[in-house]
Design an enzyme around this catalytic site. Sequence first.
Site, PDB file in Angstrom:
ATOM      1  N   HIS A   1      -0.895  -5.879 -48.278  1.00  0.00           N
ATOM      2  CA  HIS A   1      -0.205  -5.401 -49.293  1.00  0.00           C
ATOM      3  C   HIS A   1      -1.307  -4.820 -50.243  1.00  0.00           C
ATOM      4  CE1 HIS A   1       3.400  -6.151 -47.701  1.00  0.00           C
ATOM      5  NE2 HIS A   1       3.414  -7.300 -47.739  1.00  0.00           N
TER       6      HIS A   1
ATOM      7  N   HIS B   1       7.323  -4.148 -45.685  1.00  0.00           N
ATOM      8  CA  HIS B   1       6.944  -4.733 -44.330  1.00  0.00           C
ATOM      9  C   HIS B   1       7.640  -3.942 -43.227  1.00  0.00           C
ATOM     10  CE1 HIS B   1       7.077  -8.518 -46.920  1.00  0.00           C
ATOM     11  NE2 HIS B   1       5.750  -8.620 -46.478  1.00  0.00           N
TER      12      HIS B   1
END
Length: 335
Positions: free
Chosen positions: A56, A214
Amino acid sequence: MKKFINHVDTLLDESLRGFAKAHADLVEVSFSPRFVRRKEVAPGKVALISGGGAGHEPLHTGFVGRGMLDAACPGQVFTSPTPDQMLAAAEAVAGDQGVLFIVKNYAGDVMNFEMAAEMLDCPSRTVLVQDDIALPKEHEIGRRGVAGTTIVEKIVGAAAEEGRSLDDLKTLGDRVAENTASIGVALSGCHVPALGGPTFELPPDKIEFGVGIHGEHGREIAEFASATEIVKRMVEAINEELQPKRGDKVLLHVNGLGATTLMELYLVYELAHEFWHQEGVEIARSLVGNYTTALDMAGCSVTLTRLDDEMIRLWDAPVHTAALRWGYDHTGPNS
């Protein structure tokens, strides 16, 4: 799948070594257990710690530095860091004022941060970020924490730098989180190195509306459409959730998920800005770019935070991290 990778098992540590060398003036990295910390920890302040799975970036490691986080704990790709990472990070940066954990609402993150807090010898509090409105409020595990986490970390980080108390920071963090809503759209899945392929595949005429960072499913698989039509759905969903009133001041954050160009992101910002302008809502602050990515996912998210005067002041306060920096070099947050 073509990636700049030597081996899946060494990717994270090799990346962190490069990060540490590129930003040696700001951070130090521990590898056993793994965490990133401010090079110069300010004494007499509450320590802010966050973390989550890698993939991320720049969240969270890129936000370690003056005016934001004191430490961040990266897990393997899309995998929660372990309690021993969090405990070691806290012990490395915490002083007498305690520790505030900023946690995205994922089961592994929540459980492991709770375990670390229980083992700490100093007081701690937790701010839970649940800004992803793709899921209903009554969802059994709550809403996911996504790009709004950056906003929480910046505002609370500025307050911590001022020497605010642990309870004050907890109250502030909760207030920012409660006034923040995000929703994302994916045009394609991301490629997780350990999988060797995409997390999901979409037909050319479909998008994932409300995707998680995700690759989790969102509200629905919807028809691909023009930018105007897609952004309209996103901002209307956020507007219904937060219900900003005419004259309210807000922060508008358009976040890339990893493989979307800045040209596209600024187009999304233009469309979102125009929507709220027509609603009489004042876009007082902005942030556009890749800040909470999902590896190489094509897509973006839109985040809106309702601001009060204190939150604006803290957003504008100086920050010096690898991914966000203004004020210390006489620049402004929107310059």
